[in-house]
Design a protein around this motif. Sequence first.
Motif, PDB file in Angstrom:
ATOM      1  N   LEU A 197       0.810  -1.149   0.096  1.00 19.55           N
ATOM      2  CA  LEU A 197      -0.034  -0.168  -0.001  1.00 19.55           C
ATOM      3  C   LEU A 197       0.936   1.157   0.078  1.00 19.55           C
ATOM      4  O   LEU A 197       1.802   1.560   0.664  1.00 19.55           O
ATOM      5  N   SER A 198       0.495   2.200  -0.886  1.00 20.04           N
ATOM      6  CA  SER A 198       1.208   3.557  -1.026  1.00 20.04           C
ATOM      7  C   SER A 198       0.845   4.179   0.417  1.00 20.04           C
ATOM      8  O   SER A 198       0.139   3.949   0.979  1.00 20.04           O
ATOM      9  N   PRO A 199       1.753   5.515   0.728  1.00 28.47           N
ATOM     10  CA  PRO A 199       1.351   6.336   1.647  1.00 28.47           C
ATOM     11  C   PRO A 199      -0.005   6.913   1.332  1.00 28.47           C
ATOM     12  O   PRO A 199      -0.315   6.778   0.273  1.00 28.47           O
ATOM     13  N   VAL A 200      -0.705   7.199   2.354  1.00 31.66           N
ATOM     14  CA  VAL A 200      -1.902   8.089   2.235  1.00 31.66           C
ATOM     15  C   VAL A 200      -1.672   9.325   2.093  1.00 31.66           C
ATOM     16  O   VAL A 200      -0.803  10.023   2.389  1.00 31.66           O
ATOM     17  N   HIS A 201      -2.454   9.927   0.775  1.00 29.42           N
ATOM     18  CA  HIS A 201      -2.089  11.191   0.610  1.00 29.42           C
ATOM     19  C   HIS A 201      -3.472  12.137   0.728  1.00 29.42           C
ATOM     20  O   HIS A 201      -4.412  11.693   0.534  1.00 29.42           O
ATOM     21  N   CYS A 202      -3.336  13.329   1.157  1.00 30.02           N
ATOM     22  CA  CYS A 202      -4.284  14.078   1.415  1.00 30.02           C
ATOM     23  C   CYS A 202      -4.460  14.762   0.031  1.00 30.02           C
ATOM     24  O   CYS A 202      -3.953  15.336  -0.516  1.00 30.02           O
TER      25      CYS A 202
ATOM     26  N   GLU B 282      -0.216  16.814  -4.885  1.00 34.89           N
ATOM     27  CA  GLU B 282       0.133  17.466  -6.071  1.00 34.89           C
ATOM     28  C   GLU B 282      -0.447  16.842  -7.643  1.00 34.89           C
ATOM     29  O   GLU B 282      -0.978  17.690  -8.208  1.00 34.89           O
ATOM     30  N   PRO B 283      -0.230  15.675  -7.662  1.00 36.65           N
ATOM     31  CA  PRO B 283      -0.815  14.812  -8.873  1.00 36.65           C
ATOM     32  C   PRO B 283      -2.142  15.303  -8.905  1.00 36.65           C
ATOM     33  O   PRO B 283      -2.924  15.530  -9.917  1.00 36.65           O
ATOM     34  N   TYR B 284      -3.256  15.122  -7.878  1.00 31.22           N
ATOM     35  CA  TYR B 284      -4.614  15.498  -7.718  1.00 31.22           C
ATOM     36  C   TYR B 284      -4.886  17.043  -8.189  1.00 31.22           C
ATOM     37  O   TYR B 284      -5.695  17.396  -8.893  1.00 31.22           O
ATOM     38  N   GLN B 285      -4.195  17.758  -7.673  1.00 36.91           N
ATOM     39  CA  GLN B 285      -4.275  19.243  -7.819  1.00 36.91           C
ATOM     40  C   GLN B 285      -4.007  19.584  -9.079  1.00 36.91           C
ATOM     41  O   GLN B 285      -4.538  20.401  -9.842  1.00 36.91           O
ATOM     42  N   GLU B 286      -2.955  19.022  -9.804  1.00 43.12           N
ATOM     43  CA  GLU B 286      -2.770  19.257 -11.154  1.00 43.12           C
ATOM     44  C   GLU B 286      -3.714  18.818 -12.138  1.00 43.12           C
ATOM     45  O   GLU B 286      -4.028  19.564 -12.937  1.00 43.12           O
TER      46      GLU B 286
ATOM     47  N   LEU C 161      -6.753  10.381 -11.847  1.00 42.64           N
ATOM     48  CA  LEU C 161      -5.729  10.156 -10.972  1.00 42.64           C
ATOM     49  C   LEU C 161      -5.118   8.802 -10.788  1.00 42.64           C
ATOM     50  O   LEU C 161      -3.996   8.377 -10.964  1.00 42.64           O
ATOM     51  N   VAL C 162      -6.397   7.715 -10.714  1.00 45.10           N
ATOM     52  CA  VAL C 162      -6.068   6.465 -10.691  1.00 45.10           C
ATOM     53  C   VAL C 162      -5.629   5.737 -11.933  1.00 45.10           C
ATOM     54  O   VAL C 162      -4.632   5.089 -12.016  1.00 45.10           O
ATOM     55  N   LEU C 163      -6.109   6.290 -13.006  1.00 46.50           N
ATOM     56  CA  LEU C 163      -5.480   6.020 -14.343  1.00 46.50           C
ATOM     57  C   LEU C 163      -4.130   6.414 -14.490  1.00 46.50           C
ATOM     58  O   LEU C 163      -3.184   5.359 -14.754  1.00 46.50           O
ATOM     59  N   GLU C 164      -3.724   7.506 -14.338  1.00 46.49           N
ATOM     60  CA  GLU C 164      -2.304   8.101 -14.373  1.00 46.49           C
ATOM     61  C   GLU C 164      -1.398   7.177 -13.377  1.00 46.49           C
ATOM     62  O   GLU C 164      -0.243   6.884 -13.625  1.00 46.49           O
ATOM     63  N   GLU C 165      -1.968   6.991 -12.214  1.00 43.40           N
ATOM     64  CA  GLU C 165      -1.084   6.283 -11.139  1.00 43.40           C
ATOM     65  C   GLU C 165      -0.643   4.775 -11.773  1.00 43.40           C
ATOM     66  O   GLU C 165       0.488   4.360 -11.763  1.00 43.40           O
ATOM     67  N   LEU C 166      -1.977   4.274 -12.261  1.00 43.65           N
ATOM     68  CA  LEU C 166      -1.658   2.939 -12.795  1.00 43.65           C
ATOM     69  C   LEU C 166      -0.647   2.898 -13.887  1.00 43.65           C
ATOM     70  O   LEU C 166       0.137   1.925 -13.915  1.00 43.65           O
ATOM     71  N   GLU C 167      -0.866   3.771 -14.896  1.00 43.53           N
ATOM     72  CA  GLU C 167       0.013   3.724 -16.033  1.00 43.53           C
ATOM     73  C   GLU C 167       1.460   4.130 -15.642  1.00 43.53           C
ATOM     74  O   GLU C 167       2.531   3.486 -16.263  1.00 43.53           O
TER      75      GLU C 167
END
Length: 114
Positions: free
Chosen positions: A60-65, A70-74, A91-97
Motif C-alpha cells: 500500500l502506498s502512503p496515504v495522500h491528502c 500535487e498529482p490530484y491538484q494538477e 488520478l487512478v488511471l495515471e497512477e496505474l500507467e
Amino acid sequence: LCVIDEFAADLDIFSRKRFFDYLDRECNERGASVVYCTHIFDQADAWASHVAFMQLNKVLSPVHCLATYEPYQEILARTGADRAMCPMYQLVLEELERQYRNQSDLFEEDNKCL
C-alpha cells in the motif's frame, strides 16, 4: 474505521448518493474514518479526502491528502480539452500507467498498452 469493498457497486445512483451522504454524516459526527475500495469513481471526487494506492507489488502506498496531493491538484487545474470530467478516475488511471511503465514492459513509448 469501516472497511467497505465494493459495497455500493450495485446501488442505483440515488441509493449510492444517500449511502455516501450517510457515511459523510457518520464520519463528521463520530470523528470516524472510512476506507472505501472501489473501481467506481462517480462519487469519489465529492466524498474522498485522502487516497492510497495498492501498488503492483501489493504494498500500500502512503496515504495522500487530496487537498495537498500535487498529482490530484494538477489534474483539477486542467482546462479545456485536458479537463478531467472525473478527476479521481484520471488520478487512478495515471497512477496505474506510471506503475506499469516503471515496473513492466506493458506500455510502449507512445503510452499505448500492448
